[in-house]
Design an enzyme around this catalytic site. Sequence first.
Site, short mmCIF file in Angstrom:
data_model
loop_
_atom_site.label_atom_id
_atom_site.label_comp_id
_atom_site.label_asym_id
_atom_site.label_seq_id
_atom_site.Cartn_x
_atom_site.Cartn_y
_atom_site.Cartn_z
N GLY A 1 -12.64 -3.74 0.06
CA GLY A 1 -14.16 -3.16 0.41
C GLY A 1 -14.47 -2.17 -0.62
O GLY A 1 -15.55 -2.25 -1.33
N ARG B 1 0.70 -1.06 -0.07
CA ARG B 1 0.04 0.16 0.01
C ARG B 1 0.72 1.16 0.04
O ARG B 1 0.37 2.32 -0.56
CB ARG B 1 -0.91 -0.14 1.16
CG ARG B 1 -2.01 -1.01 0.97
CD ARG B 1 -2.84 -1.26 2.22
NE ARG B 1 -4.13 -1.85 1.67
CZ ARG B 1 -4.88 -2.27 2.82
NH1 ARG B 1 -4.75 -2.06 4.05
NH2 ARG B 1 -6.03 -2.84 2.25
N GLY C 1 -9.19 -8.61 -1.21
CA GLY C 1 -7.95 -8.64 -0.41
C GLY C 1 -7.29 -10.09 -0.41
O GLY C 1 -6.14 -10.31 -0.96
N LYS D 1 -18.36 -15.73 1.42
CA LYS D 1 -19.78 -15.42 1.78
C LYS D 1 -20.65 -14.91 0.77
O LYS D 1 -20.28 -14.23 -0.03
CB LYS D 1 -19.87 -14.51 3.03
CG LYS D 1 -19.24 -14.99 4.25
CD LYS D 1 -19.51 -14.02 5.29
CE LYS D 1 -18.67 -14.11 6.65
NZ LYS D 1 -18.37 -12.99 7.23
P1 ADP Z 1 -11.62 -11.45 -1.27
O1 ADP Z 1 -10.89 -11.03 -0.15
O2 ADP Z 1 -10.63 -11.96 -2.40
O3 ADP Z 1 -12.87 -10.63 -1.65
P2 ADP Z 1 -13.34 -13.37 0.31
O4 ADP Z 1 -12.86 -12.67 1.75
O5 ADP Z 1 -14.77 -13.10 0.04
O6 ADP Z 1 -12.22 -13.13 -0.91
O7 ADP Z 1 -13.19 -14.82 0.67
C1 ADP Z 1 -11.84 -15.10 1.11
C2 ADP Z 1 -12.09 -16.45 1.85
O8 ADP Z 1 -12.94 -17.52 1.31
C3 ADP Z 1 -10.57 -17.23 2.29
O9 ADP Z 1 -10.43 -17.04 3.62
C4 ADP Z 1 -11.05 -18.65 1.76
O10 ADP Z 1 -10.54 -19.67 2.84
C5 ADP Z 1 -12.59 -18.71 2.12
N1 ADP Z 1 -13.04 -19.82 1.18
C6 ADP Z 1 -12.85 -20.02 -0.14
N2 ADP Z 1 -13.55 -21.14 -0.82
C7 ADP Z 1 -14.05 -21.84 0.45
C8 ADP Z 1 -14.54 -23.00 0.68
N3 ADP Z 1 -14.90 -23.80 -0.40
N4 ADP Z 1 -15.04 -23.38 1.88
C9 ADP Z 1 -14.66 -22.52 2.90
N5 ADP Z 1 -13.96 -21.25 2.78
C10 ADP Z 1 -13.70 -20.75 1.72
MG MG Z 2 -11.30 -11.11 2.10
#
Ligand code: ADP
Ligand code: MG
Length: 394
Positions: free
Chosen positions: A373, A36, A350, A197
Amino acid sequence: MAANMTQADVRGKRVFVRVDFNVPMDESLRITDETRIRAALPTIRYLREKGAKVILASHLGRPKEGFEAKLSLAPAAAALGRLIGTPVIMAPDCVGAETAALVDKMLPGDVLLLENLRFHAEEEKNDDAFAKELASLADLYVNDAFGSAHRAHASTAGIAAYLPACAGFLMEKELNFLGNALSAPERPFVAVIGGAKVKDKIGVVENLLTKVDTLIIGGGMAYTFLKAQGYDVGKSLLDEERLEFASAVLKQGAEKNVRILLPVDVVAAKEISAASPRRFTSAAEIAPDEMALDIGPETAKLFSAVVREARTVLWNGPMGVFEIEAFAAGTNAIAAALADCTGVTIVGGGDSGAAVEKAGLADKMTHVSTGGGASLEFLEGKALPGVTALKQGD
Ligand code: ADP
Ligand code: MG
């Protein structure tokens, strides 16, 4: 707003630059990832070259109330000083007489970092008097903190009412890449959405459905969609409350001629642990006591092929529990496919950004967004307060 930072006359002027130096630190207050800080360098270097007095401001973490040594920005000042090859003046606070006196003594080309904005509760309240006091330090406001642009705080929104305002280079770059992908993508346009989620990404999925040619859904999100199609997903992540949403998305995809791809095979285990034995299985055969923790090799091949052929790819959210090597293959395959793709490739989020870094493929991407975010809200089609504030002076 001066449309562009390069159109403002900054020589000898005090320029307040909101940056995002919300960097991760270890126990001994060593910065563990300087990305960053590096991302703000083009703006900082440009302003110094033009003879501006550069006043930097950021938040760090979530202080409770008042000064906390472990959330001081002093380590960031030291790191920045090393990167630009000149000492950075560290202010004891972001407002007050002592800080104002330090600013008064600044010479063109000097760089000063204000102490953590969130040591004052007024920052997050977007308090007007506080915004005005921040503004009183400077002649011009530059917002380069894309990662904080989805927050209406004093330093990201309120301050723009009191100074001529414009976007910094990082902010411009983020808005251009993400904005062009959404408004004028070269096709085929493929979005890959994963992560944990469904709830967090409803808005993104809804907005992207109106824009993409293919929507790939992987990660923990996928199992709510598979369940909505009637599959048993065992103990995989499931958002019961959003099964209807998932059905509606699948239906809309068919109506809008958007191809939606879900996992056809998975890596299943009984526990989220490196020690837990893995089983490769069809998405239709997840056992009642199993969790799907990664997309399987067939799915990785299928998704990768679609990504490689795309002209624009937007990726948000890992395909599996990539933090554990045994469940990282799907995520790594997608990262590699984006790296191979000759079209525009954009990574937002992230964890996806971290996965790309870890795979050593960050510089093979067209753009890796610095704002988790903020990039999500942008992809939802929402206006970002930090960006809106820059436009209000027009
Ligand atoms: P980003 O930060 O790229 O937007 P998210 O925060 O939405 O991504 O999601 C990341 C998390 O999702 C990671 O910690 C990962 O372990 C979890 N994850 C991905 N696939 C699965 C799965 N099949 N079951 C449980 N957790 C998962
Ligand atoms: Mg995340």
